[in-house]
Design an enzyme around this catalytic site. Structure first.
Site, short mmCIF file in Angstrom:
data_model
loop_
_atom_site.label_atom_id
_atom_site.label_comp_id
_atom_site.label_asym_id
_atom_site.label_seq_id
_atom_site.Cartn_x
_atom_site.Cartn_y
_atom_site.Cartn_z
N TYR A 18 3.16 5.01 -1.03
CA TYR A 18 2.11 5.99 -0.74
C TYR A 18 0.73 5.40 -1.09
O TYR A 18 -0.20 5.46 -0.29
CB TYR A 18 2.36 7.29 -1.50
N GLU A 40 -1.18 19.15 -0.34
CA GLU A 40 -2.09 19.28 -1.48
C GLU A 40 -2.11 20.71 -2.02
O GLU A 40 -2.18 20.91 -3.23
CB GLU A 40 -3.51 18.83 -1.13
N TRP A 48 1.91 15.02 -8.22
CA TRP A 48 1.96 14.54 -6.84
C TRP A 48 3.32 13.91 -6.53
O TRP A 48 3.82 14.04 -5.42
CB TRP A 48 0.82 13.57 -6.58
#
Length: 186
Positions: A18, A40, A48
């Site tokens: 990522y 998000e 995350w």
């Protein structure tokens, strides 16, 4: 020799991928911009990596992040999402995904694309920061405050300034790769 990455990247291969391939890379495609908006908003209050680990489950549950479909979800679809163990089963966040999809379409009608709307905040040019230490990287900025207020005024949910700054980083509106990171622009 090992690549030096930003301080927040763990040993997780998913996290490395990522970071290396997505984070901080400018995104102008409305489909991807919507995907990150959904991810998000679900990340609010969580890590995350939790979201990254569930990303493919989200993709399946939310019809490949198709905002046209999500905007028209029925009560039955909402209820099935509440039972889906593969995603974050938060009532308010699931409702917000539907609401935000509807509002995303309204922004597209007004500006042609969501990309036109969101990228106008940075004059279509990423802000490149040169932070050296973790302590220098902000959680919010006056610009994320401004975007957050605008989105909230339009009715978007779970778009506080911290979520919006993380969004800006994810879609490359802001490049916050630290100076010791191999991805930091020269």
């Amino acid at each position: 020799m090992m690549k030096q990455r930003c301080f927040w990247v763990t040993d997780s291969e998913l996290y490395k991928k990522y970071h290396d391939e997505e984070w901080g890379t400018p995104v102008y495609d409305d489909n991807t911009l919507f995907e990150f908006l959904i991810l998000e908003t679900f990340q609010a209050g969580l890590s995350w990596i939790t979201i990254l680990n569930k990303r493919e489950n989200f993709r399946v549950a939310f019809d490949d992040f198709n905002y046209n479909k999500i905007a028209n979800y029925s009560e039955d679809k909402y209820n099935s999402l509440l039972k889906d163990a593969g995603i974050i089963r938060n009532k308010l966040k699931i409702k917000s995904a539907i609401t935000n999809a509807q509002l995303f379409l309204e922004v597209q009608k007004e500006f042609g694309t969501f990309s036109n709307f969101i990228w106008a905040y940075v004059n279509n040019t990423p802000i490149v920061n040169k932070f050296e230490k973790r302590e220098e990287v902000p959680a919010t900025t006056p610009l994320s405050d401004k975007i957050s207020k605008d989105l909230k005024k339009r009715g978007f949910k779970f778009v506080g300034s911290t979520v919006i700054y993380a969004y800006m980083q994810a879609v490359g509106m802001v490049n916050d790769h630290t100076t010791n990171c191999f991805k930091c622009p020269n």
